[in-house]
Design a protein around this motif. Sequence first.
Motif, short mmCIF file in Angstrom:
data_model
loop_
_atom_site.label_atom_id
_atom_site.label_comp_id
_atom_site.label_asym_id
_atom_site.label_seq_id
_atom_site.Cartn_x
_atom_site.Cartn_y
_atom_site.Cartn_z
N CYS A 192 0.82 -1.21 0.00
CA CYS A 192 0.00 0.00 0.00
C CYS A 192 0.86 1.27 0.00
O CYS A 192 0.60 2.22 -0.74
N SER A 197 -6.17 -2.44 -0.86
CA SER A 197 -6.38 -2.57 0.58
C SER A 197 -5.56 -1.56 1.36
O SER A 197 -4.33 -1.54 1.30
N TYR A 212 -5.97 -1.38 4.69
CA TYR A 212 -6.22 -1.90 6.04
C TYR A 212 -5.07 -1.52 6.97
O TYR A 212 -3.89 -1.59 6.60
#
Length: 472
Positions: A312, A352, A354
């Motif tokens: 990410c 993602s 997260y």
Amino acid sequence: MGRVYYIYLLLLIIFYFGEVISERRLMVNLYSSEENKISESSRAKRSLDKKNYCTTNGCCDSRNDDCNLFYIGKNATCYCDTFCDQAPIGHVDCCPDFWITCLGQNLEDPSTTILPSTSFPASTGCYKDGSYYQDKSIQKDNCNYCYCHENHWKCTDHTCLVEPELIHFINKGNFGWKADNYTQFWGMTLNEGFEYRLGTKPPSPSLLSMNEMAHRVSPDEEFPLFFIASYKWPDYIHRPLDQRNCAASWAFSTASVAADRVAIHSEGRHTSNLSPQDLISCNVHNQNGCRGGHVDGAWWFLRKRGLVSHQCSPYEMNDYTNRYNICNISSITDKHGKSHATKPCPNRLEDSNYLYQCSPPYRIPSTEREIMKEIMENGPVQAVMTVYKDFFLYKTGIYKYTGRSENNPGSDGTHSVKIVGWGSLQNMERFWIVANSWGNTWGEHGYFRIARGKNECGIERLIIGAWCHILA
């Protein structure tokens, strides 16, 4: 009377030609008699070599000991200065093309004179390794710069991070490990190595006074001779990254230990590597990014806010000038204490965002068996150690400090790493297996072994773990 005169004239001519022949032989045999016994094949090779000495590197006026090259034919040093042929015949140390290149003399035919193909350079300038440099030239030699000023080099005198003499000392000694020259360290000063390649601040008194977990190892508990976390948890343990010239081992070691423990404690449901870049850019409270940080501050950030994956937010710091990357991840916290990112990943190819969080860190007792039990049950741990200058040169073996920095103040620094296992040699010498953050070309594919049970370089003094559970 006339007949006597002609006989005298004939004798005079014979004597004259004898002198010419003698002089030619004298010029041809300037080198020692041993060299004249070289085989014809060697002579052919030498004739080719004649074009590659003074002709290529230039001639020097007067005596200049730096004006030298390696002469293949004699397996010795030869010179291209005008002092080289001042010794008695048979002992001159001129390069084979000196006379024809620098003096314009053809030794095989002394009656022939040609203009030198290489003239002497101006009186100002310097020589280095057989090459001529103009006055005011600047040359770099490892980590030092040399400035040519009025025929003399003036050089800086820094201690370099890579010292060939220290490598030779280690490899010839009986230290149990070998050293190597690393291109990524060549040209750096020792101070630059400590400033840019480490980055963990010395532990604060409050961190060192953290209560240790209760001792859990029973006296009769046995451990395997060899253990490495990746054998017990395949695909859960992450390989070393390269921090490059960013002093952020505090971020790299924390993110790596946390990533391994997230994968282990989630039983493989979350196996992403975590982002040291996220820590460097976003964990700014009392931290200095690529100029150093505290491991306890990094764990506090992991608890309160959490980290995104390395995919990410990939590592972007190419060198130590790139210090101030903006934090690209913002978050909110729900009533259960779970953080949620409010921005997409900086890497647009990753969906993602997260945020992975860990519990408050805990300190493992600084005993060999307690550390082994923690690694075997809960995964790799973080360790803070002292680094000396010889550690940068480690290539393989069981590292032990050689003691070559004891008399040099300031020649050590603080570093944080990830211990992933242990082992023993047949002679029962024990070691830890440790992941560094200098890439996989350093050490044993990014790892190093270090003496175990002796607190070598303080590596057993402060051992940190955390329970990295996954909140819904």
